[in-house]
Design an enzyme around this catalytic site. Structure first.
Site, short mmCIF file in Angstrom:
data_model
loop_
_atom_site.label_atom_id
_atom_site.label_comp_id
_atom_site.label_asym_id
_atom_site.label_seq_id
_atom_site.Cartn_x
_atom_site.Cartn_y
_atom_site.Cartn_z
N GLY A 67 -10.90 10.99 -79.75
CA GLY A 67 -9.08 11.36 -79.49
C GLY A 67 -8.58 12.69 -79.85
N SER A 68 -9.74 13.87 -80.53
CA SER A 68 -9.19 15.01 -80.99
C SER A 68 -8.55 15.96 -79.90
CB SER A 68 -10.32 15.60 -81.62
OG SER A 68 -11.29 16.21 -80.60
N LEU A 79 -14.64 7.94 -70.20
CA LEU A 79 -15.91 7.81 -69.91
C LEU A 79 -16.08 7.08 -68.47
CD1 LEU A 79 -17.79 7.24 -73.37
CD2 LEU A 79 -17.74 9.49 -71.79
N ASN A 98 -9.66 17.59 -66.45
CA ASN A 98 -10.57 17.16 -67.34
C ASN A 98 -11.36 18.26 -68.38
OD1 ASN A 98 -12.62 15.57 -68.75
ND2 ASN A 98 -14.10 16.18 -67.48
N HIS A 125 -14.50 19.69 -70.17
CA HIS A 125 -16.29 19.49 -70.35
C HIS A 125 -16.42 20.63 -71.47
CE1 HIS A 125 -19.87 18.08 -69.10
NE2 HIS A 125 -20.46 19.52 -69.19
N GLU A 182 -11.93 23.93 -77.36
CA GLU A 182 -11.43 22.94 -76.34
C GLU A 182 -9.74 22.65 -76.92
OE1 GLU A 182 -13.46 19.28 -75.51
OE2 GLU A 182 -15.23 20.44 -76.22
C1 GRF Z 1 -15.02 16.23 -75.78
O1 GRF Z 1 -16.06 17.20 -76.46
C2 GRF Z 1 -14.78 16.81 -74.20
O2 GRF Z 1 -14.98 17.96 -73.73
C3 GRF Z 1 -15.50 15.82 -73.63
O3 GRF Z 1 -15.44 14.40 -74.47
C4 GRF Z 1 -15.31 14.96 -75.80
C5 GRF Z 1 -14.00 14.12 -76.49
O4 GRF Z 1 -13.91 14.50 -77.54
N1 GRF Z 1 -15.11 15.36 -72.13
P1 GRF Z 1 -12.18 13.90 -78.38
O5 GRF Z 1 -12.36 12.32 -77.96
O6 GRF Z 1 -11.19 14.64 -77.63
O7 GRF Z 1 -12.28 14.18 -79.53
#
Ligand code: GRF
Length: 196
Positions: free
Chosen positions: A19-20, A93, A110, A112, A182
């Site tokens: 969830g970051s 997922l 999304n 990635h 991200e």
């Molecule tokens: C991130 O690296 C994102 O790119 C991928 O899944 C990961 C999710 O991380 N789709 P978080 O749950 O947001 O910490």
């Protein structure tokens, strides 16, 4: 874009894990680039308990647990009841069903953790992505924000930035670097999509 009286878009963030990115989007909605544009009105989690669920709970955001036994109709009804007009996947997922893709056509993003179109597709998620990048001897990796279509990681790219891969880089250190990127890039890209 459907907006409420405050001219804010009701955003749903779909999650499965830590969830970051959810947290960085929430932060951006309360005191960042997304503040005038959007609010996180709903968190949809494919798992009943996850870091992302705890983050949503402490932020006071409604959660919908979308486990395998929950009918799609219930999710669709909740999205409608919450007047959700844009969806951000953040470590989600499960496959997005066609009904959702149709209802939110061009309104699902999304993030990635690599430079698509390389290192994407079915099964390419989490540390597998960074391991593949390191094994391929790449000099650059990065993060990509793209629109979601029925094929994994194949929709139009909205934003992409690179990070350099050092000579002693490991999959773990690369994952940290990309994740930091991200957290800035995704809220920026959502803002770009909402103002396009
Ligand atoms: C991130 O690296 C994102 O790119 C991928 O899944 C990961 C999710 O991380 N789709 P978080 O749950 O947001 O910490």
């Amino acid at each position: 874009m459907a907006e409420d009286s405050e001219n804010k878009t009701n955003l749903a963030v779909f999650v499965s894990g830590r969830g970051s990115n959810l947290e960085s989007i929430i932060d951006s909605c309360s005191a960042g680039l997304l503040e005038p544009l959007a609010r996180v009105a709903l968190v949809v989690s494919s798992k009943a308990s996850s870091g992302a669920c705890r983050i949503a709970e402490s932020a006071g955001i409604d959660r919908f647990i979308y486990s395998k036994d929950i009918p799609l109709e219930d999710l669709l009804a909740t999205l409608r009841d919450k007047a959700i007009s844009f969806i951000a996947l953040a470590g989600y997922l499960r496959r997005i069903e066609n009904e959702i893709l149709q209802r939110y056509s061009g309104k699902i993003l999304n993030v990635h953790p690599a430079l698509l179109p390389k290192f994407g597709g079915k099964g390419m998620y989490g540390m597998r992505v960074h391991q593949a990048v390191i094994e391929a001897g790449e000099k650059l990796s990065g993060a990509t924000v793209h629109y979601v279509t029925e094929d994994y990681d194949a929709g139009a790219i909205l934003a992409q930035e690179t990070v350099e891969i050092g000579s002693n880089e490991t999959a773990d250190s690369l994952a940290d670097k990309v994740l930091t990127l991200e957290h800035r890039l995704y809220p920026e890209a959502i803002a770009k999509a909402l103002t396009a």
